[in-house]
Design an enzyme around this catalytic site. Structure first.
Site, PDB file in Angstrom:
ATOM      1  N   THR A 113      61.519   4.018 -51.369  1.00 21.61           N
ATOM      2  CA  THR A 113      60.323   4.370 -50.600  1.00 21.61           C
ATOM      3  C   THR A 113      60.599   5.473 -49.582  1.00 21.61           C
ATOM      4  O   THR A 113      61.647   5.502 -48.931  1.00 21.61           O
ATOM      5  CB  THR A 113      59.783   3.128 -49.877  1.00 21.61           C
ATOM      6  OG1 THR A 113      59.551   2.099 -50.835  1.00 21.61           O
ATOM      7  CG2 THR A 113      58.501   3.430 -49.137  1.00 21.61           C
ATOM      8  N   GLU A 114      59.627   6.370 -49.444  1.00 21.02           N
ATOM      9  CA  GLU A 114      59.709   7.474 -48.495  1.00 21.02           C
ATOM     10  C   GLU A 114      58.398   7.574 -47.716  1.00 21.02           C
ATOM     11  O   GLU A 114      57.417   6.898 -48.046  1.00 21.02           O
ATOM     12  CB  GLU A 114      59.962   8.786 -49.247  1.00 21.02           C
ATOM     13  CG  GLU A 114      61.265   8.805 -50.002  1.00 21.02           C
ATOM     14  CD  GLU A 114      61.537  10.135 -50.696  1.00 21.02           C
ATOM     15  OE1 GLU A 114      62.570  10.242 -51.349  1.00 21.02           O
ATOM     16  OE2 GLU A 114      60.692  11.057 -50.568  1.00 21.02           O
TER      17      GLU A 114
ATOM     18  N   GLU B  30      61.313  -7.761 -59.746  1.00 20.27           N
ATOM     19  CA  GLU B  30      60.966  -7.794 -58.323  1.00 20.27           C
ATOM     20  C   GLU B  30      59.600  -8.422 -58.102  1.00 20.27           C
ATOM     21  O   GLU B  30      59.415  -9.256 -57.202  1.00 20.27           O
ATOM     22  CB  GLU B  30      60.987  -6.366 -57.767  1.00 20.27           C
ATOM     23  CG  GLU B  30      60.584  -6.272 -56.307  1.00 20.27           C
ATOM     24  CD  GLU B  30      60.721  -4.867 -55.755  1.00 20.27           C
ATOM     25  OE1 GLU B  30      60.071  -4.569 -54.734  1.00 20.27           O
ATOM     26  OE2 GLU B  30      61.481  -4.057 -56.338  1.00 20.27           O
ATOM     27  N   ARG B  31      58.635  -8.055 -58.915  1.00 23.43           N
ATOM     28  CA  ARG B  31      57.273  -8.548 -58.722  1.00 23.43           C
ATOM     29  C   ARG B  31      57.150 -10.019 -59.101  1.00 23.43           C
ATOM     30  O   ARG B  31      56.386 -10.771 -58.476  1.00 23.43           O
ATOM     31  CB  ARG B  31      56.303  -7.667 -59.506  1.00 23.43           C
ATOM     32  CG  ARG B  31      56.165  -6.297 -58.864  1.00 23.43           C
ATOM     33  CD  ARG B  31      55.590  -5.229 -59.781  1.00 23.43           C
ATOM     34  NE  ARG B  31      55.514  -3.954 -59.058  1.00 23.43           N
ATOM     35  CZ  ARG B  31      55.272  -2.784 -59.606  1.00 23.43           C
ATOM     36  NH1 ARG B  31      55.093  -2.702 -60.937  1.00 23.43           N
ATOM     37  NH2 ARG B  31      55.222  -1.674 -58.886  1.00 23.43           N
TER      38      ARG B  31
ATOM     39  N   ARG C  86      45.514 -34.374 -35.981  1.00 24.16           N
ATOM     40  CA  ARG C  86      44.694 -33.724 -34.958  1.00 24.16           C
ATOM     41  C   ARG C  86      43.277 -34.291 -35.004  1.00 24.16           C
ATOM     42  O   ARG C  86      42.623 -34.269 -36.050  1.00 24.16           O
ATOM     43  CB  ARG C  86      44.667 -32.215 -35.200  1.00 24.16           C
ATOM     44  CG  ARG C  86      43.723 -31.439 -34.283  1.00 24.16           C
ATOM     45  CD  ARG C  86      44.273 -31.339 -32.870  1.00 24.16           C
ATOM     46  NE  ARG C  86      43.549 -30.344 -32.102  1.00 24.16           N
ATOM     47  CZ  ARG C  86      42.447 -30.587 -31.388  1.00 24.16           C
ATOM     48  NH1 ARG C  86      41.935 -31.817 -31.367  1.00 24.16           N
ATOM     49  NH2 ARG C  86      41.868 -29.616 -30.711  1.00 24.16           N
TER      50      ARG C  86
ATOM     51  N   GLN D 257      43.172 -21.150 -39.493  1.00 25.57           N
ATOM     52  CA  GLN D 257      41.853 -21.540 -38.981  1.00 25.57           C
ATOM     53  C   GLN D 257      41.824 -23.030 -38.641  1.00 25.57           C
ATOM     54  O   GLN D 257      41.297 -23.435 -37.602  1.00 25.57           O
ATOM     55  CB  GLN D 257      40.784 -21.219 -40.032  1.00 25.57           C
ATOM     56  CG  GLN D 257      39.365 -21.606 -39.639  1.00 25.57           C
ATOM     57  CD  GLN D 257      38.757 -20.671 -38.605  1.00 25.57           C
ATOM     58  OE1 GLN D 257      39.297 -19.585 -38.364  1.00 25.57           O
ATOM     59  NE2 GLN D 257      37.665 -21.082 -37.989  1.00 25.57           N
TER      60      GLN D 257
ATOM     61  N   HIS E  66      44.276 -24.883 -37.808  1.00 26.88           N
ATOM     62  CA  HIS E  66      45.150 -25.190 -36.667  1.00 26.88           C
ATOM     63  C   HIS E  66      44.476 -24.867 -35.339  1.00 26.88           C
ATOM     64  O   HIS E  66      45.021 -25.183 -34.278  1.00 26.88           O
ATOM     65  CB  HIS E  66      46.461 -24.403 -36.763  1.00 26.88           C
ATOM     66  CG  HIS E  66      47.486 -25.018 -37.673  1.00 26.88           C
ATOM     67  ND1 HIS E  66      47.411 -24.948 -39.048  1.00 26.88           N
ATOM     68  CD2 HIS E  66      48.613 -25.720 -37.390  1.00 26.88           C
ATOM     69  CE1 HIS E  66      48.462 -25.566 -39.579  1.00 26.88           C
ATOM     70  NE2 HIS E  66      49.199 -26.050 -38.598  1.00 26.88           N
TER      71      HIS E  66
ATOM     72  N   GLY F  81      43.214 -23.176 -31.942  1.00 30.12           N
ATOM     73  CA  GLY F  81      43.891 -22.341 -30.957  1.00 30.12           C
ATOM     74  C   GLY F  81      45.394 -22.414 -31.055  1.00 30.12           C
ATOM     75  O   GLY F  81      46.097 -21.429 -30.798  1.00 30.12           O
TER      76      GLY F  81
ATOM     77  N   GLY G 216      54.557  -3.066 -54.686  1.00 25.56           N
ATOM     78  CA  GLY G 216      53.406  -2.682 -55.510  1.00 25.56           C
ATOM     79  C   GLY G 216      52.142  -3.224 -54.890  1.00 25.56           C
ATOM     80  O   GLY G 216      51.883  -4.423 -54.922  1.00 25.56           O
TER      81      GLY G 216
END
Length: 393
Positions: free
Chosen positions: A141-142, A258-259, A284, A352, A354, A356, A380
């Protein structure tokens, strides 16, 4: 009568028929390592910005860095299904910076040495790669070339005895602390882009090669990422990795692995987020009852669990087909796009629920949400992957 799903049924699922006992043994080994040797210390690595070399050597000693490599180099010569197990369990660690540090070394960088290296190159480097004494990075990558590999501008000018490299690489994982770099450069700027890229082995400390800067990232905080600079860096003829002018094809070939690995990692991340969130919503309380008693929450988590399981089975089936030598480019592209998007959807929903607490630094789900964002970009981008799928529909 209200039928409610059992929370236990939303956690990672049944054992797959694709796996042999040795794969399940590997899963247990990686999971135990994560629980005992990663989770207790990884917050310090997040602060430091890298995984200590002693930890990577420990992973090498446990055999994790040689899963796909021959016994002659200290490996265990397993297959793509083993790689998927390894990546998924590292993803479940909740510390994706640690996971990507290891996975870049094993499945994105060192594979170039093994697949394309000469016998002298492999004899020199592979034992250290497997043991963790030599850590690798891949520099493709560049600033102006990410998913578009043909767009790289780093040049390799032929001179007596070798080549001179000039250019800059960006967003290179393991870039600061690696020992050996697999570097892509254009060795024939007058030819077609696909036939002008060559891979080179560049060692840390070579004159003309330096780490330009360590990069400060949104997520993956415990993986080091760097800009690399090549200024008249001479590399000998013996540093060519594979055939001159065939680097583009080597990069494209390894993108398949890799993918697939990134998809498995994303599945592990998604499952870990669901597990954390299920534990949280069961304890909770809001409006006098646990959040799990709210139908909207149960149904949303059930749907996320279903999508995660679907992605998991696609990853497993594709890895199995790869072991049989089947063509799976379309499926791997689907995996990268689907899993990269899924993990972000899962993290958004789990954070969401969890409330705050999920927005606070120090909570696992906040860290995991930041880490997941790059999964639809790196290796990719989703949009590029969908175009690859479209070509094959």
């Amino acid at each position: 009568m209200t039928i409610r799903p059992n929370p236990a049924e939303l956690t990672a699922g049944a054992r797959s028929p694709f796996f042999e006992p040795e794969h399940e043994m590997l899963r247990e080994q990686v999971r135990r390592f994560v629980d005992e040797e990663v989770k207790p210390h990884a917050e310090a690595w997040e602060e430091a910005g890298f995984v200590p070399r002693a930890v990577l050597r420990r992973m090498g000693s446990l055999g994790f860095f040689g899963i796909r490599y021959p016994e002659a180099f200290g490996g265990s010569a397993m297959n793509a299904l083993a790689t998927v197990v390894y990546a998924e369990e590292l993803g479940r660690s909740t510390y994706s910076g640690v996971a990507i540090t290891a996975l870049v070394h094993t499945d994105m960088a060192s594979v170039h040495v093994f697949n394309a290296g000469t016998e002298p190159q492999k004899a020199k480097w592979m034992p250290g790669i497997v043991s963790g004494d030599v850590i690798t990075a891949v520099a493709v990558t560049e600033p102006d070339a990410g998913s578009d590999v043909k767009g790289i501008r780093t040049t390799a000018r032929r001179v007596d005895g070798g080549f001179v490299l000039n250019g800059t690489k960006l967003y290179i994982t393991n870039g600061v602390h690696a020992d050996l770099y697999c570097v892509a450069a254009k060795s024939d700027t007058g030819g077609p882009a696909s036939k002008s890229v060559t891979m080179f082995l560049v060692e840390k400390g070579m004159p003309g090669f330096r780490v330009g800067r360590a990069l400060d990232k949104h997520g993956w905080r415990s993986s080091d990422t760097a800009e690399l600079v090549f200024e008249d860096c001479f590399v000998p003829e013996s540093a060519i990795l594979g055939e001159e002018g065939r680097g583009f094809y080597a990069i494209m070939k390894n993108f398949q692995n890799e993918r697939l690995v990134l998809g498995a990692m994303a599945v592990g991340e998604s499952q870990a987020a669901l597990d954390l969130t299920l534990d949280y919503v069961k304890t909770r309380k809001a409006f006098g009852a646990p959040l799990w008693d709210k139908q909207a929450i149960r149904q949303k988590l059930s749907l996320l669990a279903a999508r995660t399981e679907a992605c998991r089975q696609l990853v497993y089936a594709t890895a199995w087909r790869e072991t049989r030598g089947e063509e799976v480019t379309r499926e791997v592209s689907m995996i990268k796009a689907l899993c990269g998007e899924l993990v972000n959807e899962v993290m958004y929903g789990c954070l969401q629920f969890h409330g705050g607490f999920g927005f606070m630094r120090g909570s696992a789900i906040e860290r995991m949400t930041r880490d997941a964002r790059v999964q639809s970009i790196g290796g990719g981008a989703t949009e590029v992957m969908l175009e690859e799928v479209a070509k094959r529909l």
